[in-house]
Enzyme design. Structure first.
Site, PDB file in Angstrom:
ATOM      1  N   ASP A   1       2.996  -2.435   4.587  1.00  0.00           N
ATOM      2  CA  ASP A   1       2.206  -1.344   3.588  1.00  0.00           C
ATOM      3  C   ASP A   1       2.979  -1.073   2.481  1.00  0.00           C
ATOM      4  O   ASP A   1       4.371  -0.919   2.604  1.00  0.00           O
ATOM      5  CB  ASP A   1       2.314  -0.024   4.693  1.00  0.00           C
TER       6      ASP A   1
ATOM      7  N   GLU B   1       0.858  -5.939   1.145  1.00  0.00           N
ATOM      8  CA  GLU B   1       0.007  -5.236   0.339  1.00  0.00           C
ATOM      9  C   GLU B   1       0.857  -4.996  -0.805  1.00  0.00           C
ATOM     10  O   GLU B   1       1.575  -3.602  -0.774  1.00  0.00           O
ATOM     11  CB  GLU B   1      -0.251  -4.003   1.326  1.00  0.00           C
TER      12      GLU B   1
HETATM   13  C1  GLC Z   1      -1.374   1.912   1.824  1.00  0.00           C
HETATM   14  C2  GLC Z   1      -2.537   2.075   3.123  1.00  0.00           C
HETATM   15  C3  GLC Z   1      -3.123   3.378   3.026  1.00  0.00           C
HETATM   16  C4  GLC Z   1      -2.012   4.412   2.851  1.00  0.00           C
HETATM   17  C5  GLC Z   1      -0.959   4.054   1.741  1.00  0.00           C
HETATM   18  C6  GLC Z   1       0.470   5.108   2.130  1.00  0.00           C
HETATM   19  O1  GLC Z   1      -1.891   1.759   0.633  1.00  0.00           O
HETATM   20  O2  GLC Z   1      -3.227   1.004   3.118  1.00  0.00           O
HETATM   21  O3  GLC Z   1      -4.217   3.628   3.633  1.00  0.00           O
HETATM   22  O4  GLC Z   1      -2.697   5.535   2.593  1.00  0.00           O
HETATM   23  O5  GLC Z   1      -0.449   2.952   1.880  1.00  0.00           O
HETATM   24  O6  GLC Z   1       0.786   4.622   3.228  1.00  0.00           O
END
Ligand code: GLC
Length: 546
Positions: free
Chosen positions: A212, A271
């Protein structure tokens, strides 16, 4: 032990290069105990469904101990399952059963920030300024005469300042909600702790991690001001002092060494929101992570020329680092693509209007065949195989997205893609569970259910099942790093292929006549092909054996 299923002709260790990975949002998938919230046992019971769908792996959004200030992306204990989802024995059973079905399990790791209820943060707050525990986060005195101004001008992604002041006068940094304090990755204890957390889940048998905010952990030296207003408009296009800093790659090189100690078939998925696909490619260099989500592709409009451009630039960016491209249309953070494509382009990924649902579904089905014909790995978000639209009319008082409650943040309308999915035509929460659902499901949800679509020729669920079966059987589909385009096609259409296979796509609202490439394998809407030319209907994709 990880499973030994081999897709196409790949070595087992390379399974991820063309894998189709299904994202489960645990709160909204299946509720086994009737408390209105999905859980790990619910997921375990539905694994045969995922196996029959034909995916290779399942990525689970966070199920760790969490106050759920941001749907579990606020972790209070990285080694515990939240009681709302079950316990560690349930996690163990889920991993074992998945492996017995030749499905791999990827878990979410949230290293950029913890929950404000994490023991480290609670103790840091309780111990007050000067506590060594405060060094594990970004605690700083404020600016101005009485320290009443935040330490810098950064804005939270969810809106408002990225800093919150404690009653003792110090401020702490949170790029997301105030309940998600950013960890200080310069501190060795933080790095040690996450290496240990990685090993904990690897020892539990998981096959990989989705990381994440993988671009966020390292902040520019001295936390410099960004300057200017409307900072959030720069996200994803401009260099930012808190995202995509070069130092973050040292962390991933160290993590890769840990992964390499285990069986060689476990993976990391980043991500990473970066300004360009080239910057994204840095995360998947051979000694770092394996895959990174392709958000540029997710954001592309339903337009042949734009899709072709982003497909080419994605493949070009990944080729030098030897990583497969990835393709994704929906996830738990964006309006479902059936609804994005139902609306005019240019509205972004947080859309509040249902648009033309029939049009959106038609395009979504075509987009899926396009995506699954591309070389690389593809991600499917739970419910997209049912053609679910976003739920755009949730009452405000039931919404839970923290960004919805903060002024002018990014996101904010993410609850619409998180509504529990329908399994049956009738019944309490359409088979999601016996006790209702934590977000209300719209009327008519049962007609979109797994039950209603199973065995129905032409249903979206059967389209996905067939597409995944063909992808598995067709030699080379999903392999490689190239697509070969045919340029002699009408404006608004695409034709590409590889030996023995072709995909044609019409992104326009009218049928076009094109040369027949071969024998139809699968089409996203009914087609009649025979003769040298055939009519490719509006917003339709067709797979061909040539
Ligand atoms: C990422 C997750 C999202 C979350 C953010 C903070 O973008 O996919 O759902 O709100 O991180 O952790």
């Amino acid at each position: 032990m990880a499973p030994a299923r081999v897709t196409s002709t790949r070595e087992a260790a390379d399974w991820w290069r063309d894998a189709v990975i299904y994202q489960v949002y645990p709160r909204s998938f299946a509720d086994s105990n009737g408390d209105g919230t999905g859980d790990l046992e619910g997921i375990r019971q539905r694994l045969p469904y995922l196996r029959d769908l034909g995916v290779d792996a399942v990525w689970l959004s966070p199920f760790y101990a969490s106050p759920q200030a941001d749907g579990g992306y606020d972790v209070a204990d990285y080694r515990a399952v939240d009681p709302m989802f079950g316990n560690l024995l349930d996690a163990d059973a889920l991993i074992r059963d998945a492996h017995a079905l030749d499905l791999r399990i990827i878990v979410d790791l949230v290293p950029n920030h913890s929950s404000d209820q994490h023991e480290w943060f609670r103790r840091a707050v309780a111990e007050g300024p000067g506590s060594p525990l405060r060094e594990r986060y970004h605690f700083h005195p404020g600016k101005g005469e009485d320290g009443g101004l935040p330490p810098n001008d950064w804005e939270s992604i969810f809106g408002g300042p990225a800093w919150t002041r404690l009653p003792d006068g110090e401020w702490y940094l949170h790029l997301f909600a105030p309940e998600q304090p950013d960890l200080n990755w310069e501190h060795p204890a933080v790095a040690d702790e996450f290496r240990s957390i990685l090993r904990f889940w690897l020892d539990m048998g998981v096959d990989g991690f989705r990381i994440d905010v993988a671009h966020g952990m390292v902040k520019a030296e001295g936390l410099p001001d960004l300057g200017g207003s409307d900072q959030l408009k720069l996200l994803g296009t401009d260099a930012m002092p808190f995202f995509d800093q070069d130092g973050v790659h040292d962390i991933y090189r160290a993590w890769r060494l840990i992964l390499n100690e285990y069986d060689r078939d476990r993976i990391f998925v980043a991500e990473a929101w970066t300004p360009t696909v080239e910057r994204t490619a840095n995360y998947v260099r051979p000694d770092e992570l394996h895959q990174a989500f392709n958000f540029q592709y997710l954001g592309a409009p339903w337009d042949a020329a734009e899709l072709r451009a982003i497909i080419d630039s994605s493949l070009d960016a990944m080729r030098p680092v030897g990583a497969p491209a990835t393709w994704v249309l929906s996830n738990h953070d964006v309006t479902r693509h059936a609804t994005r494509y139902a609306n005019p382009p240019g509205l972004g990924t947080q859309i509040r209007t249902p648009g033309d649902r029939a049009l959106g579904l038609r395009r979504a089905r075509a987009a899926t065949l396009l995506m699954l014909a591309l070389p690389g790995s593809a991600y499917i978000y739970q419910g997209e195989e049912l053609g679910l639209p976003d739920v755009t009319d949730l009452p405000d008082d039931l919404r839970q997205d923290p960004s919805f409650f903060r002024a002018q943040g990014q996101d904010g309308f993410r609850d619409g893609c998180r509504v529990p999915i329908p399994w049956t035509r009738e019944g309490s929460s359409y088979g999601f569970g016996d006790g209702g659902s934590w977000l209300p499901q719209p009327a008519g949800w049962g007609e979109l259910s797994v039950e209603a679509q199973t065995g129905v020729a032409g249903s979206t669920l059967e389209l996905y099942r067939t597409a995944l079966a063909v992808r598995r059987e067709q030699p080379g589909l999903g392999d490689g790093t190239d697509v070969v385009w045919h340029d002699e096609v009408p404006t608004g259409t695409l034709r590409f292929g590889r030996s023995g296979f072709a995909c044609t796509v019409n992104t326009t609202g009218s049928a076009v006549r094109i040369a027949t490439p071969g024998r139809v394998l699968l089409a996203s809407s009914p087609v009649t092909a025979g003769g040298d030319e055939f009519e490719l209907p509006a917003d339709t994709a067709v797979w061909w054996e040539v």
